[in-house]
Motif scaffolding. Structure first.
Motif, PDB file in Angstrom:
ATOM      1  N   ARG A  87      -0.124   9.562  -2.434  1.00 58.00           N
ATOM      2  CA  ARG A  87      -0.508   7.621  -2.261  1.00 58.00           C
ATOM      3  C   ARG A  87       0.765   7.390  -1.622  1.00 58.00           C
ATOM      4  NH1 ARG A  87       1.892   3.561  -4.778  1.00 58.00           N
ATOM      5  NH2 ARG A  87       2.186   4.922  -6.607  1.00 58.00           N
ATOM      6  N   GLY A 134       0.880   7.454   2.080  1.00 57.18           N
ATOM      7  CA  GLY A 134       0.015   7.508   2.933  1.00 57.18           C
ATOM      8  C   GLY A 134      -1.536   7.642   3.177  1.00 57.18           C
ATOM      9  N   SER A 162       1.054  -1.365   0.158  1.00 56.99           N
ATOM     10  CA  SER A 162      -0.167   0.254  -0.332  1.00 56.99           C
ATOM     11  C   SER A 162       1.036   1.456   0.720  1.00 56.99           C
ATOM     12  CB  SER A 162      -1.032   0.013   1.073  1.00 56.99           C
ATOM     13  OG  SER A 162      -0.076  -0.024   2.545  1.00 56.99           O
ATOM     14  N   ARG A 163       1.947   1.710   0.144  1.00 57.76           N
ATOM     15  CA  ARG A 163       3.127   2.565   0.759  1.00 57.76           C
ATOM     16  C   ARG A 163       4.538   1.988  -0.615  1.00 57.76           C
ATOM     17  NH1 ARG A 163       2.737   5.285   6.629  1.00 57.76           N
ATOM     18  NH2 ARG A 163       3.942   6.896   4.613  1.00 57.76           N
ATOM     19  N   LEU A 217      -5.298  -1.517   3.732  1.00 56.97           N
ATOM     20  CA  LEU A 217      -4.636  -0.735   4.467  1.00 56.97           C
ATOM     21  C   LEU A 217      -5.227  -0.430   6.004  1.00 56.97           C
ATOM     22  CD1 LEU A 217      -5.980   2.926   2.190  1.00 56.97           C
ATOM     23  CD2 LEU A 217      -3.863   1.135   2.462  1.00 56.97           C
ATOM     24  N   ARG A 242      -0.760  13.157  -6.406  1.00 56.04           N
ATOM     25  CA  ARG A 242      -1.887  11.979  -6.164  1.00 56.04           C
ATOM     26  C   ARG A 242      -0.506  11.193  -5.503  1.00 56.04           C
ATOM     27  NH1 ARG A 242      -8.019  12.422  -8.558  1.00 56.04           N
ATOM     28  NH2 ARG A 242      -8.420  13.960  -7.840  1.00 56.04           N
ATOM     29  N   ASP A 243       0.359  10.917  -6.848  1.00 59.76           N
ATOM     30  CA  ASP A 243       1.328   9.476  -6.310  1.00 59.76           C
ATOM     31  C   ASP A 243       2.415   9.569  -5.075  1.00 59.76           C
ATOM     32  OD1 ASP A 243       0.739   8.402  -8.558  1.00 59.76           O
ATOM     33  OD2 ASP A 243       2.357   9.221 -10.183  1.00 59.76           O
ATOM     34  N   ASN A 275     -12.033   8.235  -4.975  1.00 60.96           N
ATOM     35  CA  ASN A 275     -11.243   8.365  -4.924  1.00 60.96           C
ATOM     36  C   ASN A 275     -11.787   8.294  -2.964  1.00 60.96           C
ATOM     37  OD1 ASN A 275      -9.593   9.455  -6.824  1.00 60.96           O
ATOM     38  ND2 ASN A 275     -10.476  11.143  -6.569  1.00 60.96           N
ATOM     39  N   TYR A 285      -5.746   7.766  -1.641  1.00 60.14           N
ATOM     40  CA  TYR A 285      -5.388   6.721  -2.292  1.00 60.14           C
ATOM     41  C   TYR A 285      -6.803   7.202  -3.737  1.00 60.14           C
ATOM     42  CZ  TYR A 285      -3.130   4.811   1.020  1.00 60.14           C
ATOM     43  OH  TYR A 285      -1.440   4.496   1.629  1.00 60.14           O
ATOM     44  N   GLN A 286      -6.238   7.513  -4.890  1.00 62.03           N
ATOM     45  CA  GLN A 286      -7.160   7.867  -5.515  1.00 62.03           C
ATOM     46  C   GLN A 286      -7.001   7.264  -7.269  1.00 62.03           C
ATOM     47  OE1 GLN A 286      -4.981  11.825  -5.323  1.00 62.03           O
ATOM     48  NE2 GLN A 286      -6.755  12.605  -4.017  1.00 62.03           N
ATOM     49  N   PRO A 301      -4.088   4.374 -10.309  1.00 64.77           N
ATOM     50  CA  PRO A 301      -4.263   6.152 -10.523  1.00 64.77           C
ATOM     51  C   PRO A 301      -3.882   6.532 -11.932  1.00 64.77           C
ATOM     52  CG  PRO A 301      -2.653   4.588  -8.806  1.00 64.77           C
ATOM     53  CD  PRO A 301      -3.447   3.481  -9.985  1.00 64.77           C
ATOM     54  N   ILE A 332      -1.434   0.925  -8.579  1.00 60.91           N
ATOM     55  CA  ILE A 332      -2.757  -0.475  -7.480  1.00 60.91           C
ATOM     56  C   ILE A 332      -3.113  -1.111  -9.190  1.00 60.91           C
ATOM     57  CG2 ILE A 332      -4.007   0.020  -6.037  1.00 60.91           C
ATOM     58  CD1 ILE A 332      -2.729   2.220  -5.175  1.00 60.91           C
TER      59      ILE A 332
END
Length: 206
Positions: A76, A79, A7-8, A140, A72-73, A97, A82-83, A24, A13
């Motif tokens: 993400r 953390g 997730s991070r 998450l 946005r990256d 989002n 997450y869009q 994304p 994703i």
């Protein structure tokens, strides 16, 4: 649903439902995304915060859209959000989002969404929200997600009705929408509710 990523990490994703995929947005999506946004401007902007006129518009400015994707990256990786672009038949059709991710004692986030009017009413957003809830709770580890909707936005509220998301009441003058501080109905689900309803939601939507 298929989900592949830590997730991070910097890994992209990918979320896949029965009819849609979500990932994304990238700089290469500019033309398709801007076409959908421009064509749906009247349909969408009445439900969104007013854009600052001094800032470049990502709908028409490729560099502004690229900067949006980069930010946005970064969100993400950090953390905090997450869009996802929502894709139907591999074409951009909207976004779903998860914003305002808070850890610590809250472990929560806020879901927002929009869709091309051409695809409205076909439950694609409900599918996307179900995917994002599964991601939020199972990947998450969040405890709660909420969705806040202007009461007269019946199309967005219908998504909540389809998913049978709990209504927590009205927050007065909660968010600025199109230049006006609007009341919002707050819908929410907790991990305890998700655990009870997971199989039901997965069977219907995922």
């Amino acid at each position: 649903m298929a989900l592949r990523h830590p997730s991070r990490s910097n890994s992209p994703i990918r979320l896949a439902g029965k009819r849609i995929t979500m990932r994304p947005l990238a700089a290469s999506d500019f033309r398709a995304w801007s076409e959908v946004r421009a064509r749906n401007a009247d349909w969408l902007t009445v439900w969104e915060p007013r854009r600052q006129p001094t800032l470049p518009d990502p709908t028409t400015d490729r560099s502004a859209f690229t900067s949006r994707c980069v930010q946005r990256d970064r969100d993400r990786v950090n953390g905090v959000a997450y869009q996802f672009g929502l894709f139907i038949d591999q074409r951009v059709a909207g976004e779903v989002n998860l914003n305002n991710v808070v850890r610590g004692a809250m472990q929560s986030g806020t879901i927002g969404y929009w869709i091309d009017r051409h695809h409205a009413g076909q439950a694609y957003v409900a599918e996307g929200v179900g995917l994002l809830m599964q991601f939020a709770f199972e990947q998450l580890g969040l405890h709660r997600v909420e969705i806040c909707i202007v009461p007269r936005n019946t199309n967005s509220r219908r998504v909540m009705e389809k998913l049978d998301i709990r209504d927590e009441g009205v927050a007065l003058r909660y968010l600025e929408i199109n230049g006006v501080w609007e009341d919002h109905i707050r819908y929410a689900m907790t991990i305890e509710e998700w655990t009870i309803r997971r199989e039901e939601i997965a069977a219907a939507w995922l």
